[in-house]
Structure formats: structure tokens, C-alpha cells
Scaffold this active site. Sequence first.
Site, PDB file in Angstrom:
ATOM      1  N   SER A   9     -12.774   7.457 -42.008  1.00 30.26           N
ATOM      2  CA  SER A   9     -13.040   7.287 -43.459  1.00 30.26           C
ATOM      3  C   SER A   9     -14.668   8.243 -43.373  1.00 30.26           C
ATOM      4  O   SER A   9     -15.351   8.976 -41.885  1.00 30.26           O
ATOM      5  CB  SER A   9     -12.657   6.824 -44.167  1.00 30.26           C
ATOM      6  N   LEU A  10     -15.869   7.624 -44.301  1.00 28.66           N
ATOM      7  CA  LEU A  10     -16.535   8.405 -44.244  1.00 28.66           C
ATOM      8  C   LEU A  10     -17.262   7.932 -42.851  1.00 28.66           C
ATOM      9  O   LEU A  10     -18.044   8.821 -42.102  1.00 28.66           O
ATOM     10  CB  LEU A  10     -17.534   7.734 -44.677  1.00 28.66           C
TER      11      LEU A  10
END
Length: 257
Positions: A89-90
Site C-alpha cells: 500500500s503506502l
Amino acid sequence: MSRRWLIGPRRPQARAVLVALPHAGGSAGVYRSWQSWFGDAVEVLAVQYPGHSSRFSEPLPTDCRSLAGDITATLLPVLGRPLTLFGHSLGGIIAFEVAAALEQNGTPAARLIVSGSPPPDAPCRDPTRSNQTDDEIVTALRGMGGPNTALDDPELRQLLLPVLRSDLRMGESYRPASVAPLATPIAAFGGDADTLAPPGEMARWRGFTTDVFDHLTFPGGHFYLHDVSAGDVTTRLAAMLSAPAPAPRAGDLHAAD
């Protein structure tokens, strides 16, 4: 090597290093079981972002590229062995920036593996906006199968949500310095039911490398790697890390559905 930044049992004799970067609001602890999957063949080092978990007293990061620069400097002592970056994700975007920085330094990673993370040119990486209410953010995370059950505890929620909200802002404000493709091989992992980073979006990572590209899809949603797919994910990772990166071929794409 700073033990504040890189968490995990040291395996100096391991032939390869896997550096794992967590999702927004996550800590190095989400990868705590991974070393057991690789034994002594691979040294697994999980990145602990400032302001998270054991570093709670430090200021939270506010810029993905600045954070990536700090991580890159921390990795210098382990660059003598093949190094694979894995970011979820991030963490995928931060890992991309680390890979770019390593290339600029003339010490490229062996490969970059992005997981559940839209490419750098995507307009937004998370539907849980930082200006939503606490309840709205928690509801959105639960809808994606978020692994952090600590949010069910009201006291812990008050400690964790500011960290999560800060990470969300960092992701929302991210703009890549360049979208030029890397020379580093890239593999894109994702869940077949992930609405944040669906398979079609993960396939677009192909345009961000001039080297070999692999696209692997697993059963599950955005947090597929923390559920029943975990064994499959680490099995695939072990196979990748046990073999040298293949020679680049134009238009290379391997999909596992």
C-alpha cells in the site's frame, strides 16, 4: 545499521536481504513472522517509520520522498548483498522512491516488489481520506479487511488514529519527482478483490521498469497478505529471492491468477 529503522533478527551470513515497508498506520510488527518463512537464507528487515510503534516519541514523517531518502541512507550497510524491496500500500510508493534513490546512488536494488499499491501516477492511493471522522476511517479500514484489531480498543484507537491520519495525508500529498521507468525489475502483487489497487491498476506498474516485470494476483482484498494468502505470498517471495533476477526481455509480463 540503525536498529530504530530496521527491525528483525540479524542474519549477516544470509545471501540476500528483504526489506519490508508497511502500509499507512502500520509498523514493522506486521512482518514479524516473515523471518520464520525464510530461515537463514534471507535476512528480513522490516522498516519502522518515525512516530510509529517503538518510535512513537519521534515526529511523524510528512513527505514520502524525504522518508524514502532517510530509509535509503539507513540501507547503506546492507547493500553488499542482493537487496529486495517489498512495500505494501503506502509502503509500495515509498519503496518505489527508495528504489529510485538507490539507482541514482549507483547501488540499485535487485528487485522492487509493490503490493496493493497503485502506480506513482495514480491520482489517489487510499479512499480513507485524512479529513474523515475517526469512525469513518475505521469503517473504511474494516471494509478493506484491515489487520489492526487494536482499533477496536477505544484507548488504543486514540493513540493509533493520529498516526494513521498523518500517513494518509502523506499519501494524499505524494507526487513523484519523476515517472520515468526504473532499470530495476519490478513485481506487482495484489488481491483479486482489492478495490483500492485492482489487478488492472497493478498491471500498470509494467510501465515503470525497463527490466523484467511480473504480475501476481492472490485471493483476497486489499490486505490479502495478512490473511489466508500469507503462505502463498511468502512462498512466491522465497522463490524469487532464491534465483537471480532474469535478463530483461522487451515486453516481459508474467501473470499468475
